[in-house]
Design a protein around this motif. Structure first.
Motif, PDB file in Angstrom:
ATOM      1  N   VAL A 151       0.854  -1.188   0.000  1.00  0.00           N
ATOM      2  CA  VAL A 151       0.000   0.000   0.000  1.00  0.00           C
ATOM      3  C   VAL A 151       0.891   1.239   0.000  1.00  0.00           C
ATOM      4  O   VAL A 151       2.118   1.141   0.055  1.00  0.00           O
ATOM      5  N   GLY A 152       0.290   2.421  -0.079  1.00  0.00           N
ATOM      6  CA  GLY A 152       1.047   3.658  -0.174  1.00  0.00           C
ATOM      7  C   GLY A 152       2.109   3.797   0.905  1.00  0.00           C
ATOM      8  O   GLY A 152       1.822   3.667   2.088  1.00  0.00           O
ATOM      9  N   GLY A 153       3.357   4.063   0.480  1.00  0.00           N
ATOM     10  CA  GLY A 153       4.472   4.233   1.407  1.00  0.00           C
ATOM     11  C   GLY A 153       5.289   2.983   1.626  1.00  0.00           C
ATOM     12  O   GLY A 153       6.410   3.054   2.158  1.00  0.00           O
ATOM     13  N   ASP A 154       4.767   1.816   1.249  1.00  0.00           N
ATOM     14  CA  ASP A 154       5.499   0.559   1.450  1.00  0.00           C
ATOM     15  C   ASP A 154       6.664   0.441   0.478  1.00  0.00           C
ATOM     16  O   ASP A 154       6.567   0.866  -0.676  1.00  0.00           O
ATOM     17  N   ARG A 155       7.732  -0.190   0.950  1.00  0.00           N
ATOM     18  CA  ARG A 155       8.820  -0.584   0.063  1.00  0.00           C
ATOM     19  C   ARG A 155       8.718  -2.099  -0.118  1.00  0.00           C
ATOM     20  O   ARG A 155       8.770  -2.860   0.854  1.00  0.00           O
ATOM     21  N   VAL A 156       8.531  -2.525  -1.352  1.00  0.00           N
ATOM     22  CA  VAL A 156       8.343  -3.950  -1.662  1.00  0.00           C
ATOM     23  C   VAL A 156       9.546  -4.405  -2.476  1.00  0.00           C
ATOM     24  O   VAL A 156       9.838  -3.833  -3.531  1.00  0.00           O
ATOM     25  N   VAL A 157      10.209  -5.458  -1.988  1.00  0.00           N
ATOM     26  CA  VAL A 157      11.446  -5.933  -2.608  1.00  0.00           C
ATOM     27  C   VAL A 157      11.334  -7.431  -2.854  1.00  0.00           C
ATOM     28  O   VAL A 157      10.807  -8.178  -2.031  1.00  0.00           O
ATOM     29  N   CYS A 158      11.837  -7.869  -3.990  1.00  0.00           N
ATOM     30  CA  CYS A 158      11.912  -9.299  -4.271  1.00  0.00           C
ATOM     31  C   CYS A 158      13.197  -9.573  -5.057  1.00  0.00           C
ATOM     32  O   CYS A 158      13.483  -8.875  -6.023  1.00  0.00           O
ATOM     33  N   CYS A 159      13.894 -10.546  -4.606  1.00  0.00           N
ATOM     34  CA  CYS A 159      13.522 -11.395  -3.468  1.00  0.00           C
ATOM     35  C   CYS A 159      14.690 -11.422  -2.485  1.00  0.00           C
ATOM     36  O   CYS A 159      15.817 -11.100  -2.856  1.00  0.00           O
ATOM     37  N   ASP A 160      14.442 -11.831  -1.235  1.00  0.00           N
ATOM     38  CA  ASP A 160      15.528 -11.918  -0.272  1.00  0.00           C
ATOM     39  C   ASP A 160      16.278 -13.230  -0.469  1.00  0.00           C
ATOM     40  O   ASP A 160      16.006 -13.993  -1.402  1.00  0.00           O
ATOM     41  N   ARG A 161      17.242 -13.517   0.412  1.00  0.00           N
ATOM     42  CA  ARG A 161      18.059 -14.719   0.252  1.00  0.00           C
ATOM     43  C   ARG A 161      17.220 -15.991   0.297  1.00  0.00           C
ATOM     44  O   ARG A 161      17.590 -17.014  -0.268  1.00  0.00           O
ATOM     45  N   GLY A 162      16.082 -15.915   0.991  1.00  0.00           N
ATOM     46  CA  GLY A 162      15.205 -17.077   1.076  1.00  0.00           C
ATOM     47  C   GLY A 162      14.188 -17.145  -0.043  1.00  0.00           C
ATOM     48  O   GLY A 162      13.286 -17.989  -0.015  1.00  0.00           O
ATOM     49  N   GLY A 163      14.284 -16.224  -1.027  1.00  0.00           N
ATOM     50  CA  GLY A 163      13.366 -16.219  -2.152  1.00  0.00           C
ATOM     51  C   GLY A 163      12.014 -15.635  -1.832  1.00  0.00           C
ATOM     52  O   GLY A 163      11.043 -15.861  -2.560  1.00  0.00           O
ATOM     53  N   ARG A 164      11.908 -14.858  -0.754  1.00  0.00           N
ATOM     54  CA  ARG A 164      10.632 -14.296  -0.328  1.00  0.00           C
ATOM     55  C   ARG A 164      10.528 -12.810  -0.680  1.00  0.00           C
ATOM     56  O   ARG A 164      11.531 -12.114  -0.804  1.00  0.00           O
ATOM     57  N   VAL A 165       9.286 -12.340  -0.791  1.00  0.00           N
ATOM     58  CA  VAL A 165       9.032 -10.910  -0.942  1.00  0.00           C
ATOM     59  C   VAL A 165       9.205 -10.251   0.421  1.00  0.00           C
ATOM     60  O   VAL A 165       8.760 -10.782   1.452  1.00  0.00           O
ATOM     61  N   GLU A 166       9.875  -9.104   0.428  1.00  0.00           N
ATOM     62  CA  GLU A 166       9.993  -8.308   1.655  1.00  0.00           C
ATOM     63  C   GLU A 166       9.129  -7.063   1.537  1.00  0.00           C
ATOM     64  O   GLU A 166       9.126  -6.398   0.505  1.00  0.00           O
ATOM     65  N   VAL A 167       8.378  -6.761   2.598  1.00  0.00           N
ATOM     66  CA  VAL A 167       7.589  -5.536   2.653  1.00  0.00           C
ATOM     67  C   VAL A 167       8.049  -4.762   3.881  1.00  0.00           C
ATOM     68  O   VAL A 167       7.975  -5.272   5.013  1.00  0.00           O
ATOM     69  N   ASN A 168       8.586  -3.561   3.646  1.00  0.00           N
ATOM     70  CA  ASN A 168       9.119  -2.719   4.721  1.00  0.00           C
ATOM     71  C   ASN A 168      10.129  -3.476   5.586  1.00  0.00           C
ATOM     72  O   ASN A 168      10.158  -3.358   6.821  1.00  0.00           O
ATOM     73  N   GLY A 169      10.946  -4.285   4.926  1.00  0.00           N
ATOM     74  CA  GLY A 169      12.030  -4.975   5.616  1.00  0.00           C
ATOM     75  C   GLY A 169      11.663  -6.308   6.231  1.00  0.00           C
ATOM     76  O   GLY A 169      12.528  -6.986   6.783  1.00  0.00           O
ATOM     77  N   VAL A 170      10.392  -6.716   6.140  1.00  0.00           N
ATOM     78  CA  VAL A 170       9.953  -7.975   6.754  1.00  0.00           C
ATOM     79  C   VAL A 170       9.642  -8.993   5.658  1.00  0.00           C
ATOM     80  O   VAL A 170       8.805  -8.727   4.786  1.00  0.00           O
ATOM     81  N   PRO A 171      10.304 -10.158   5.687  1.00  0.00           N
ATOM     82  CA  PRO A 171       9.986 -11.192   4.698  1.00  0.00           C
ATOM     83  C   PRO A 171       8.595 -11.758   4.938  1.00  0.00           C
ATOM     84  O   PRO A 171       8.176 -11.957   6.093  1.00  0.00           O
ATOM     85  N   VAL A 172       7.868 -12.009   3.858  1.00  0.00           N
ATOM     86  CA  VAL A 172       6.480 -12.467   3.949  1.00  0.00           C
ATOM     87  C   VAL A 172       6.384 -13.903   3.452  1.00  0.00           C
ATOM     88  O   VAL A 172       6.806 -14.209   2.328  1.00  0.00           O
ATOM     89  N   GLU A 173       5.845 -14.777   4.293  1.00  0.00           N
ATOM     90  CA  GLU A 173       5.609 -16.175   3.921  1.00  0.00           C
ATOM     91  C   GLU A 173       4.221 -16.254   3.278  1.00  0.00           C
ATOM     92  O   GLU A 173       3.213 -16.356   3.965  1.00  0.00           O
TER      93      GLU A 173
END
Length: 304
Positions: A151-173
């Motif tokens: 959502v607005g303001g979020d930083r969404v990154v893909c992918c971390d070392r575990g192959g997961r999407v990170e949202v605001n620095g937290v990996p999401v399962e």
């Protein structure tokens, strides 16, 4: 004796009173038939009027409260199957509330997923719109169903070392993903502008979503005011009746990006170049290196 009996019988059947009585009974029957026909006509008119009123009420209810949407593609499997009829809650985001991470939303992709100026025949548009409002036809080519990941303001990154999407620095399962998929084969690092959403399909390898529009105007972001509603129920087929419950996979995600956040990107260490998207969320000129769509993707919709 026989002659007299026959004469009496003949006189009885041909008497004036008998004729009048028969004529009267015919008139009564004709009157009853006419009255029945009139009543039948009135009943048909009333039934037609009642049907029209019911149709108008259903269309109004569909337009303002809950609208059915038919799923024509597999872009949201396993959550939604081809042929499902969603019931979309159009009142879900009233009173200033907006879509949340994890919500499944239906939105108008004009200007974000579909270029402006795509015209449809007015007559066919009205007909299709009415049938779609009743759940009897596929939605417009500009309507899509996806899951909100940022959502607005979020930083969404893909992918971390575990192959997961990170949202605001937290990996999401992402437990809702198609079992044959990874979170994304396309690396990206974006910041979602205020008033917009980053959306993705649950069947990542068969979904045209925000990733496919990184290099286009808008950078794949969907304006919040283009959201039609939240998908809250599957209404058809009968065997699929269920509510779409919210997910808690984003419960640990903070509201803002930590100041000291550094992406744990295994992609960059493995030699995959960075997305070319600055933290403002606006792509550099040209198509970013990670913004090239995956080969073999098929268009999706509420739609893909």
């Amino acid at each position: 004796m026989d002659t007299e009996a026959k004469h009496t019988e003949r006189d009885r059947s041909s008497s004036p009173d008998a004729g009048e009585e028969e004529e009267g009974s015919r008139s009564v029957r004709a009157s009853r038939l006419l009255r029945g026909a009139r009543l039948a006509g009135i009943s048909w008119r009333r039934a037609g009027a009642l049907g029209l009123v019911c149709t108008v009420l259903v269309l109004l209810f569909s337009h303002f409260v809950v609208q059915p949407f038919q799923i024509p593609s597999s872009s949201m499997e396993p959550t939604l199957q081809v042929g499902d009829r969603l019931l979309v809650n159009k009142l879900a985001y009233g009173s200033g509330s907006g879509p949340q991470r994890g919500d499944v939303v239906v939105f108008d992709g004009t200007g974000s997923f579909v270029r402006e100026g795509v015209a449809e025949n007015p007559v066919s548009a009205v007909t299709r719109g009415a049938l779609a409002a009743l759940g009897l036809a596929e939605p417009a080519e500009t309507d899509f169903v996806k899951r909100v990941v940022g959502v607005g303001g979020d930083r969404v990154v893909c992918c971390d070392r575990g192959g997961r999407v990170e949202v605001n620095g937290v990996p999401v399962e992402e437990s809702y993903l198609h079992p044959d998929d990874v979170p994304s084969e396309v690396p990206f690092d974006i910041v979602v502008p205020q008033g917009t959403l980053w959306v993705m399909g649950d069947h990542r390898s068969n979904s045209r979503d925000s990733r496919d529009h990184l290099g286009e105007p808008g950078g794949g972001m969907v304006p919040v005011d283009k959201v039609i509603g939240r998908a809250d129920w599957i209404g058809w087929p009968v065997g699929r009746w269920t509510g779409l419950e919210g997910t808690d996979v984003f419960s640990r995600v903070p509201d803002r990006v930590p100041d000291d956040y550094v992406p744990d990107s295994g992609a960059q260490e493995s030699g995959v170049p960075d997305s070319g998207v600055p933290k403002s969320g606006v792509p550099d000129s040209g198509v970013p290196k990670s913004g090239v769509p995956e080969p073999g993707r098929t268009p999706g919709g509420a739609h893909g």
